[in-house]
Design a protein around this motif. Sequence first.
Motif: not given
Length: 170
Positions: A142, A145, A150, A152-153
């Motif tokens: 992660k 961001i 995000s 997910e993107k």
Amino acid sequence: LIPRSLFRFAQPFYHWGLAWAGAIFYGFPSSGMKVIGVTGTKGKSTTVYLISKIFEEAFRPAQNKPAPVAAIGSLGFKIKEKEWPNTLKMTMPGRFKIQKFLKQAKDAGVKYVILEVTSEGIKQKRHLGIRFDSAVLIGIHKEHIESHGSFEKYVEAKKKLFYKTKNIHI
């Protein structure tokens, strides 16, 4: 001078157009070479370096001439024996620079190219116009961001390299 909404709308078309213009201008230099794209959150530079060294030794001719290997990444640029630092302040060069590098590599007789492929580079479509034979994912964490909006993107950006790669996924 350009309204933000208009810029956001036009930006993907701008990046797409530049990517294909660079590929066309330099004659699609990745065709005829085996291109390996390495992506992930951490360890891309090390992996590009290791793959290039393995390929150099594996494909070194009996005459001990330079192996037909080129590489691009944070650690620098390499075409056969010639190496120079990456002073661009970006891991993956811009669309014209990357196509010019691929053309120089092809003209030098390179058969194998290992590229460090970043999510930001994919987001800006710097990978378009490159024929990837293999895609390598070394892990996703992660990070980034703020750039993608995000996690997910961010993952979707990484997946685009694999959608573009027809042969080997690692």
